[in-house]
Scaffold this motif. Structure first.
Motif: not given
Length: 75
Positions: A7-8, A10-11, A13-15, A33, A36-37, A40
Motif C-alpha cells: 500500500e505504501q 503504491e502511495r 508511486s502515486s506521488e 510513507a 511519500a509524505d 506531497k
C-alpha cells in the motif's frame, strides 16, 4: 511484500507519478510513507508558491483590468 508495504509503495508511486526503483522494496513501510509524505508536502509548497507569484504578478496589471485578466489566466 506485506500488504502495508504494498500500500505504501503504491502511495509513493502515486506521488512520484511513476514506479519507484526496485531497490525501494527493501525499505520499511514507515520509510516509504515518510518519503511519500515529504513528496506531497513539497508539491503542495511549490503549488502555493506558484499561486502566490501569479497573484503578485497581477499587481502589475491596472486595477480595472485585474478581474478579467485573472479570469482569462486562471480558469
Amino acid at each position: 511484500m506485506s500488504t502495508e508495504a504494498r500500500e505504501q509503495r503504491e502511495r509513493l508511486s502515486s506521488e512520484l507519478r511513476d514506479e519507484p526503483p526496485e531497490s525501494f522494496a527493501q525499505l520499511a513501510p514507515r520509510h516509504l510513507a515518510a518519503l511519500a509524505d515529504a513528496l506531497k508536502r513539497q508539491r503542495e509548497s511549490r503549488a502555493a508558491g506558484l499561486n502566490q507569484a501569479a497573484e503578485d504578478s497581477l499587481q502589475l496589471v491596472p486595477a480595472l483590468a485585474r478581474g478579467p485578466v485573472r479570469r482569462i489566466l486562471f480558469r
